[in-house]
Design a protein around this motif. Structure first.
Motif, mmCIF file in Angstrom:
data_model
loop_
_atom_site.group_PDB
_atom_site.id
_atom_site.type_symbol
_atom_site.label_atom_id
_atom_site.label_comp_id
_atom_site.label_asym_id
_atom_site.label_seq_id
_atom_site.Cartn_x
_atom_site.Cartn_y
_atom_site.Cartn_z
ATOM 1 N N ASN A 197 -27.453 -78.069 -49.079
ATOM 2 C CA ASN A 197 -27.825 -79.387 -49.590
ATOM 3 C C ASN A 197 -29.252 -79.669 -49.130
ATOM 4 O O ASN A 197 -29.486 -80.241 -48.065
ATOM 5 C CB ASN A 197 -26.856 -80.461 -49.091
ATOM 6 N N GLU A 198 -30.215 -79.224 -49.938
ATOM 7 C CA GLU A 198 -31.622 -79.299 -49.561
ATOM 8 C C GLU A 198 -32.440 -79.941 -50.689
ATOM 9 O O GLU A 198 -31.943 -80.115 -51.806
ATOM 10 C CB GLU A 198 -32.158 -77.879 -49.276
ATOM 11 N N ILE A 199 -33.677 -80.264 -50.379
ATOM 12 C CA ILE A 199 -34.605 -80.792 -51.379
ATOM 13 C C ILE A 199 -35.851 -79.914 -51.398
ATOM 14 O O ILE A 199 -36.441 -79.614 -50.348
ATOM 15 C CB ILE A 199 -34.995 -82.253 -51.065
ATOM 16 N N GLY A 200 -36.242 -79.504 -52.599
ATOM 17 C CA GLY A 200 -37.450 -78.699 -52.775
ATOM 18 C C GLY A 200 -37.257 -77.235 -52.445
ATOM 19 O O GLY A 200 -36.148 -76.698 -52.437
ATOM 20 N N THR A 201 -38.360 -76.587 -52.127
ATOM 21 C CA THR A 201 -38.349 -75.156 -51.809
ATOM 22 C C THR A 201 -37.513 -74.911 -50.554
ATOM 23 O O THR A 201 -37.631 -75.641 -49.560
ATOM 24 C CB THR A 201 -39.782 -74.650 -51.574
ATOM 25 N N TYR A 202 -36.710 -73.836 -50.615
ATOM 26 C CA TYR A 202 -35.816 -73.567 -49.479
ATOM 27 C C TYR A 202 -35.557 -72.072 -49.345
ATOM 28 O O TYR A 202 -35.445 -71.332 -50.342
ATOM 29 C CB TYR A 202 -34.490 -74.296 -49.660
ATOM 30 N N SER A 203 -35.444 -71.625 -48.094
ATOM 31 C CA SER A 203 -35.028 -70.257 -47.786
ATOM 32 C C SER A 203 -34.307 -70.292 -46.449
ATOM 33 O O SER A 203 -34.871 -70.746 -45.441
ATOM 34 C CB SER A 203 -36.232 -69.312 -47.700
#
Length: 290
Positions: free
Chosen positions: A256-262
């Motif tokens: 459950n993230e916002i924007g670019t994620y790794s």
């Protein structure tokens, strides 16, 4: 050969007797006893070897008869042939009837499946309260599209007009898939849109079930994956600018993230099975189970 030995033995026996008689008359030793003894032995041997039927021994004859009995098929009578052909025809007719009935059952099931899929296809334009439809207990895959410049929202309502789930909530044009779980019941959608839209639903596991490993996609997506039980390392990437959410079986929130994620995490899998994932994204994404 055995008959010849018996004959020679018998002839020798006669000659031996004659020699014995002549010897007695002339009072000379004529070797009749020796000839007689040899003749008796030859006669006995010839008699023993003489076949029962004149061509071979009794044992050989029995063996030959047994072989003949095994290798030579019994010839059918006209009545037996007719009975056999009638039985074969009956068995063939029963097999054909069974195959026909099985084909009819499969065709009926396929027709029902297609009819059900057709009943779960809805389309319209603008704000719409859709027709009511029935869903069975389990998951529902929603494949939706929208052509418009403003809000596109799809709310799932139950038979009492209670909102069960906000399935889609986007701005502008939209193409994507969502999945959620429901109990058996009657439902309908309340659609907010500024242009034409389509909603196609299915409650079947798709043919494309991914093996355990890495999958990739773009935007809102549904993934089915065959995962073995145990502790798994789950890794995600996302290159979009908005929400990135991954939920397994509509119950376990994995990301459950916002924007670019790794990133990655450890997830315990209780049972080896096929799991489904609802992925919310506005860019390219990847998910890896290992």
């Amino acid at each position: 050969m055995s008959l010849l030995l018996a004959f020679l033995g018998f002839l020798g026996f006669i000659v031996g007797l004659v020699l014995i008689v002549i010897g007695l008359i002339k009072k000379k030793k004529m070797k009749g006893g020796l000839v007689l003894g040899i003749s008796v032995v030859i006669f006995i041997v010839g008699f023993i070897l003489t076949p029962i039927d004149g061509t071979e021994s009794g044992k050989q004859a029995a063996t030959h008869e047994k072989v003949e009995t095994v290798t030579k098929p019994k010839e059918e009578t006209p009545e037996e042939k007719a009975a056999r052909e009638a039985k074969e025809a009956e068995e063939k007719a029963l097999a054909e009837q069974k195959a026909k009935e099985e084909a009819e059952v499969r065709a009926k099931a396929e027709a029902e499946r297609i009819a059900k899929l057709e009943a779960l296809k809805i389309n319209g334009s603008g704000d719409t309260a859709t027709k009511k439809f029935k869903l069975e207990k389990g998951f529902v895959i929603v494949d939706a599209t929208h052509q418009g410049s403003s809000n596109f929202a799809v709310k799932l309502l139950d038979a009492n007009a209670n909102m069960i789930k906000l399935v889609v909530n986007e701005i502008g044009n939209y193409t994507g898939k969502k999945i959620y779980a429901v109990p058996t019941g009657e439902y309908q959608y309340e659609v907010t849109a500024s242009g034409p839209w389509t909603i196609n639903m299915s409650q079947e596991i798709p043919a494309e079930v991914a093996p355990e490993g890495k999958v990739t996609g773009t935007g809102d997506s549904v993934v089915f994956m065959n995962i073995s039980k145990g502790a798994k390392t789950v890794a995600f990437t996302h290159d979009g600018s908005r929400n990135f959410v991954v939920k397994a079986n509509d119950s376990v929130l994995l990301a459950n993230e916002i924007g670019t994620y790794s990133g990655s995490k450890v997830q315990k899998v209780e049972d080896t099975s096929i799991y489904y994932f609802d992925i919310t994204a506005d860019g390219n994404w990847s998910m890896t189970f290992e």
